[in-house]
Design a protein around this motif. Structure first.
Motif, mmCIF file in Angstrom:
data_model
loop_
_atom_site.group_PDB
_atom_site.id
_atom_site.type_symbol
_atom_site.label_atom_id
_atom_site.label_comp_id
_atom_site.label_asym_id
_atom_site.label_seq_id
_atom_site.Cartn_x
_atom_site.Cartn_y
_atom_site.Cartn_z
ATOM 1 N N ASP A 60 -9.870 29.813 -13.861
ATOM 2 C CA ASP A 60 -10.517 29.500 -12.578
ATOM 3 C C ASP A 60 -12.024 29.727 -12.620
ATOM 4 O OD1 ASP A 60 -10.395 32.230 -12.794
ATOM 5 O OD2 ASP A 60 -9.546 32.581 -10.800
ATOM 6 N N ARG A 61 -12.527 30.306 -13.717
ATOM 7 C CA ARG A 61 -13.970 30.512 -13.870
ATOM 8 C C ARG A 61 -14.664 29.221 -14.325
ATOM 9 N NH1 ARG A 61 -17.408 34.900 -15.112
ATOM 10 N NH2 ARG A 61 -19.530 34.080 -15.119
ATOM 11 N N LEU A 62 -13.922 28.256 -14.898
ATOM 12 C CA LEU A 62 -14.540 27.057 -15.462
ATOM 13 C C LEU A 62 -15.409 26.297 -14.462
ATOM 14 C CD1 LEU A 62 -11.792 25.532 -17.808
ATOM 15 C CD2 LEU A 62 -13.538 27.249 -18.302
ATOM 16 N N PRO A 63 -14.969 26.088 -13.206
ATOM 17 C CA PRO A 63 -15.804 25.328 -12.276
ATOM 18 C C PRO A 63 -17.132 26.002 -11.934
ATOM 19 C CG PRO A 63 -13.523 25.360 -11.524
ATOM 20 C CD PRO A 63 -13.630 26.355 -12.637
ATOM 21 N N HIS A 64 -17.303 27.266 -12.322
ATOM 22 C CA HIS A 64 -18.543 27.978 -12.024
ATOM 23 C C HIS A 64 -19.517 27.955 -13.207
ATOM 24 C CE1 HIS A 64 -16.693 29.496 -8.344
ATOM 25 N NE2 HIS A 64 -15.624 29.791 -9.075
ATOM 26 N N ALA A 65 -19.117 27.309 -14.306
ATOM 27 C CA ALA A 65 -19.959 27.270 -15.503
ATOM 28 C C ALA A 65 -20.868 26.048 -15.485
ATOM 29 C CB ALA A 65 -19.073 27.247 -16.756
ATOM 30 N N ASP A 66 -21.955 26.143 -16.219
ATOM 31 C CA ASP A 66 -22.857 24.993 -16.374
ATOM 32 C C ASP A 66 -22.335 24.045 -17.446
ATOM 33 O OD1 ASP A 66 -25.134 25.858 -14.579
ATOM 34 O OD2 ASP A 66 -24.986 27.579 -15.930
ATOM 35 N N THR A 67 -21.765 24.614 -18.518
ATOM 36 C CA THR A 67 -21.183 23.824 -19.606
ATOM 37 C C THR A 67 -19.801 24.370 -19.924
ATOM 38 O OG1 THR A 67 -23.359 23.357 -20.596
ATOM 39 C CG2 THR A 67 -21.436 23.097 -22.022
ATOM 40 N N VAL A 68 -18.832 23.494 -20.021
ATOM 41 C CA VAL A 68 -17.467 23.883 -20.394
ATOM 42 C C VAL A 68 -17.150 23.248 -21.734
ATOM 43 C CG1 VAL A 68 -15.012 23.649 -19.847
ATOM 44 C CG2 VAL A 68 -16.666 24.180 -18.034
ATOM 45 N N ILE A 69 -16.717 24.057 -22.696
ATOM 46 C CA ILE A 69 -16.386 23.562 -24.034
ATOM 47 C C ILE A 69 -14.893 23.747 -24.274
ATOM 48 C CG2 ILE A 69 -16.754 23.857 -26.507
ATOM 49 C CD1 ILE A 69 -19.596 24.680 -25.925
ATOM 50 N N HIS A 92 -15.657 19.605 -14.048
ATOM 51 C CA HIS A 92 -16.466 18.381 -14.070
ATOM 52 C C HIS A 92 -16.810 17.939 -12.655
ATOM 53 C CE1 HIS A 92 -17.202 13.965 -14.569
ATOM 54 N NE2 HIS A 92 -17.953 14.440 -15.543
ATOM 55 N N GLU A 93 -15.837 18.019 -11.761
ATOM 56 C CA GLU A 93 -16.091 17.635 -10.368
ATOM 57 C C GLU A 93 -17.115 18.550 -9.718
ATOM 58 O OE1 GLU A 93 -12.211 17.776 -8.692
ATOM 59 O OE2 GLU A 93 -11.606 15.803 -9.473
ATOM 60 N N ALA A 94 -17.204 19.794 -10.206
ATOM 61 C CA ALA A 94 -18.172 20.745 -9.668
ATOM 62 C C ALA A 94 -19.558 20.566 -10.275
ATOM 63 C CB ALA A 94 -17.686 22.175 -9.903
ATOM 64 N N GLY A 104 -9.991 18.436 -28.998
ATOM 65 C CA GLY A 104 -10.135 18.816 -27.596
ATOM 66 C C GLY A 104 -10.305 17.593 -26.714
ATOM 67 N N ALA A 105 -10.640 16.449 -27.321
ATOM 68 C CA ALA A 105 -10.761 15.201 -26.570
ATOM 69 C C ALA A 105 -9.460 14.834 -25.861
ATOM 70 C CB ALA A 105 -11.177 14.067 -27.505
ATOM 71 N N PHE A 106 -8.323 15.253 -26.414
ATOM 72 C CA PHE A 106 -7.045 14.947 -25.771
ATOM 73 C C PHE A 106 -6.920 15.670 -24.430
ATOM 74 C CE2 PHE A 106 -6.284 13.467 -29.995
ATOM 75 C CZ PHE A 106 -5.321 12.482 -29.885
ATOM 76 N N VAL A 107 -7.534 16.847 -24.312
ATOM 77 C CA VAL A 107 -7.527 17.572 -23.046
ATOM 78 C C VAL A 107 -8.399 16.842 -22.031
ATOM 79 C CG1 VAL A 107 -8.080 19.754 -21.903
ATOM 80 C CG2 VAL A 107 -7.094 19.766 -24.215
ATOM 81 N N LEU A 108 -9.589 16.413 -22.453
ATOM 82 C CA LEU A 108 -10.477 15.689 -21.558
ATOM 83 C C LEU A 108 -9.851 14.369 -21.121
ATOM 84 C CD1 LEU A 108 -12.424 17.855 -22.615
ATOM 85 C CD2 LEU A 108 -14.195 16.079 -22.740
ATOM 86 N N ALA A 109 -9.172 13.709 -22.051
ATOM 87 C CA ALA A 109 -8.521 12.440 -21.711
ATOM 88 C C ALA A 109 -7.401 12.666 -20.703
ATOM 89 C CB ALA A 109 -7.988 11.770 -22.969
ATOM 90 N N ALA A 110 -6.622 13.750 -20.895
ATOM 91 C CA ALA A 110 -5.542 14.053 -19.962
ATOM 92 C C ALA A 110 -6.087 14.348 -18.565
ATOM 93 C CB ALA A 110 -4.727 15.242 -20.477
#
Length: 339
Positions: A60-69, A92-94, A104-110
């Motif tokens: 749940d911390r991801l939406p508060h980051a500037d860059t998510v890897i 990304h929406e944030a 990791g592209a498979f996660v972004l695609a999903a």
């Protein structure tokens, strides 16, 4: 650019995760910039390869980051966890910049972040990514793709290329070069994945072209045509084209060019032959023709490829043990002063 969140769950690859942490986790000495604040985020203690990792924060911390890897995903046949996919989409929406390394592209695609975008992943998995997510424009050759707020890298070492690219975007080329020197890697690599991709031929004994492939490979130094291949296979050129497309996904001429390029790569790696000699041995005719096709296909000129992939069969004069007998003077075998 302040906070970099590394998203980890069970099934991540440790190499890509380590690469990202190495680049963003600590500032290189003497760099007069504010460095990144790195947060490792996951659902709890997770196993990453052979290692047990304890994240700093939840997903749940991801939406508060500037860059998510998102590091590499080990099993591309398996759907990534829904909580990871949801958290990456929310980030990304944030407004976060979202980056995938290798598979990791498979996660972004999903998460739907690659729909309508150009993206890449490890060359061994580009077909799977394209088949599972047909709305993604998969680029099979590049080392990484920068599509603004969404970036993707090819496999393994290309993860480092993309991480250095991010530093270059955020802090400029001088700082990125400093990081590269610390890691003892080039700040930018020329070419794309094509220079690393093996190009095997279909191996099924019952395939209609099974006998043709080795026949062609043994005659790459000759000016073969589609008609020559069709005659050897005892079928029409049109019928040959259909079988080639089904077996290799490309045309007979393109497949033949790929085999010539692959032979040229082997000769550049293993021999001292000049480019003109290699051009003749691979049926390219002239050095200029080989250079043109090689550069277009592999992404780098033959000479640059040889420097990068050269495998020496015997020690050269600078491979022998050397010692110094005076400041600034190197001595060694053959100069009358060495052992």
């Amino acid at each position: 650019m302040g906070t970099v969140a590394l998203a980890v769950t069970e099934g991540m690859l440790h190499f890509e995760l380590s690469v990202a942490y190495e680049v963003f986790g600590s500032a290189p000495a003497g760099v007069p910039v504010t460095w990144y604040d790195v947060a490792v985020c996951g659902p709890g203690a997770v196993r990453v390869g052979r290692f047990l990792l304890q994240p700093d924060h939840g997903l749940d911390r991801l939406p508060h980051a500037d860059t998510v890897i998102v590091p590499g995903w080990a099993d591309v046949e398996e759907e990534p966890p829904a909580d990871l996919v949801d958290a990456v989409r929310a980030a990304h929406e944030a407004g976060a910049r979202v980056v995938s390394l290798c598979t990791g592209a498979f996660v972004l695609a999903a998460a739907g972040l690659l729909d309508g975008r150009r993206a890449t992943t490890h060359w061994a998995h580009t077909d799977a990514l394209s088949a599972r997510h047909p709305r993604v424009e998969v680029d099979r050759d590049v080392l990484y793709v920068d599509d603004g707020s969404v970036l993707t890298s090819a496999g393994k070492a290309a993860a480092l290329d993309l991480c250095l690219h991010l530093v270059r975007l955020d802090h400029g080329p001088s700082v990125a070069n400093t990081v590269a020197r610390r890691l003892v890697v080039p700040p930018h690599r020329a070419g794309g994945q094509a220079q690393f991709v093996a190009t095997p031929v279909p191996a099924r004994d019952d395939h209609p072209l099974a006998a043709l492939f080795p026949w062609v490979i043994a005659r790459l130094d000759r000016p073969l045509t589609v008609e020559d291949l069709a005659r050897q296979a005892r079928m029409s050129s049109r019928h040959l084209g259909r079988h080639f497309r089904a077996a290799t996904g490309t045309t007979p001429l393109q497949w033949l060019l790929t085999q010539r390029i692959r032979r040229a790569q082997e000769l550049l790696e293993a021999t001292d032959d000049g480019v003109d000699v290699i051009a003749a041995a691979t049926g390219m005719g002239t050095a200029a023709t080989l250079r043109r096709h090689f550069n277009r296909t592999v992404g780098v000129p033959p000479d640059a490829y040889r420097r990068a992939f050269r495998s020496r069969s015997r020690p050269g004069p600078y491979d022998s043990p050397r010692h110094r007998d005076a400041p600034g003077r190197v001595t060694g075998p053959g100069d009358g002063t060495g052992p």
